[in-house]
Design a protein around this motif. Structure first.
Motif, PDB file in Angstrom:
ATOM      1  N   GLY A 147       3.434  -0.900  -9.007  1.00 49.51           N
ATOM      2  CA  GLY A 147       4.507  -1.181  -8.051  1.00 49.51           C
ATOM      3  C   GLY A 147       5.614  -0.153  -8.111  1.00 49.51           C
ATOM      4  N   GLN A 150       4.432   2.944  -6.386  1.00 51.48           N
ATOM      5  CA  GLN A 150       4.492   2.815  -4.933  1.00 51.48           C
ATOM      6  C   GLN A 150       5.923   2.951  -4.435  1.00 51.48           C
ATOM      7  OE1 GLN A 150       3.118   3.500  -2.325  1.00 51.48           O
ATOM      8  NE2 GLN A 150       1.785   1.805  -1.722  1.00 51.48           N
ATOM      9  N   THR A 171       0.632  -2.433   0.263  1.00 53.86           N
ATOM     10  CA  THR A 171       0.544  -3.396  -0.841  1.00 53.86           C
ATOM     11  C   THR A 171      -0.907  -3.699  -1.212  1.00 53.86           C
ATOM     12  OG1 THR A 171       0.600  -5.308   0.654  1.00 53.86           O
ATOM     13  CG2 THR A 171       2.714  -4.465  -0.127  1.00 53.86           C
ATOM     14  N   GLY A 179       3.750  -6.841  -4.658  1.00 56.72           N
ATOM     15  CA  GLY A 179       3.661  -6.615  -3.222  1.00 56.72           C
ATOM     16  C   GLY A 179       4.909  -7.084  -2.493  1.00 56.72           C
ATOM     17  N   VAL A 182       7.656  -4.548  -2.951  1.00 58.25           N
ATOM     18  CA  VAL A 182       7.483  -3.371  -2.096  1.00 58.25           C
ATOM     19  C   VAL A 182       7.870  -3.704  -0.653  1.00 58.25           C
ATOM     20  CG1 VAL A 182       5.730  -1.848  -1.081  1.00 58.25           C
ATOM     21  CG2 VAL A 182       5.792  -2.214  -3.553  1.00 58.25           C
ATOM     22  N   THR A 206       1.949 -10.998   5.802  1.00 62.91           N
ATOM     23  CA  THR A 206       2.981  -9.972   5.918  1.00 62.91           C
ATOM     24  C   THR A 206       3.704 -10.055   7.259  1.00 62.91           C
ATOM     25  OG1 THR A 206       1.649  -8.534   4.506  1.00 62.91           O
ATOM     26  CG2 THR A 206       3.400  -7.481   5.749  1.00 62.91           C
TER      27      THR A 206
END
Length: 238
Positions: A147, A150, A171, A179, A182, A206
């Motif tokens: 994470g 990212q 993610t 996730g 992010v 999402t």
């Protein structure tokens, strides 16, 4: 559509095919789409539905077979390869599922790769602070979690202060808690920098954080939904 918003991207009849004859693959089948500036837009659909192909064309990474795509008043589908390179450099940031960090460089140095060629970059430390990594600037990728890596990739993408941030399965390699972190960072980039954020994902949940959700299937847009009750990314079910 919200009438008052300028349009960041407009496509008309956008078509992409691969191969010829019986082996032809229709990745996009005449897509008409308007994406307003400043929104978080989630592109949903199964693998092969066309969402990543659309992202690559409006991101200047791929060419269309037919149709047109505009970014503001610029026709992307008529640009030369050198003009598309300038477009990507001046206006676009990319975040992919795999972080593509240089393992021999620190977080700061990875971000500096972009700031050294950008026309109006953020300070690398400020970009890392924006994604919550102020204390990790001197760490190498191997010293960070997935994470955190990212988030370094996001900091690298936003350090040039792009008009648009394209995220392809950002993610996909992360667990649910990471996730959500992010996604919160992407929300913050949208709010603090005003960047239009396009997120390609197969994770339907999402969509709850998006201003607009575009459902793809078989190279076509099946449905566009405006979301008037956005969720905080921390509240998204995984």
């Amino acid at each position: 559509m919200n009438v008052g918003k300028p349009i960041a991207f407009r496509t008309r009849g956008l078509t992409k095919t691969y191969g010829e004859g019986r082996s032809t693959v229709h990745a996009l089948r005449g897509v008409d789409l308007d994406i307003p500036q400043g929104e978080i837009v989630v592109l949903l659909g199964p693998s092969g539905s066309g969402k990543s192909t659309l992202l690559n064309i409006v991101g200047g990474l791929d060419s269309a077979t037919q149709g047109t795509a505009h970014f503001l008043d610029q026709c992307l589908t008529e640009m030369s390869s050198s003009a598309l390179t300038r477009y990507r450099r001046q206006h676009v940031g990319f975040v992919f599922q795999f972080y593509n960090l240089m393992p021999s460089l620190t977080a700061r140095e990875n971000v500096e790769l972009v700031t050294e060629i950008a026309s109006d970059p953020m300070d690398p430390d400020d970009a890392l602070a924006l994604v919550g990594l102020r204390e990790r600037t001197d760490h190498f990728p191997a010293q960070m979690s997935g994470g955190e890596q990212q988030r370094v990739a996001i900091a690298r993408a936003v350090a040039k202060q792009p008009d648009v941030l394209f995220c392809d399965e950002p993610t996909g390699a992360l667990d649910s808690a990471t996730g959500r972190t992010v996604l919160s960072v992407l929300r913050d980039v949208n709010e603090k920098l005003g960047s239009t954020v396009l997120v390609v994902t197969h994770n339907a949940n999402t969509a709850a954080m998006a201003d607009r959700v575009i459902h793809f299937a078989d190279g076509n847009i099946r449905e566009v939904i405006e979301n008037n009750s956005k969720l905080d990314p921390a509240a998204i079910e995984w």
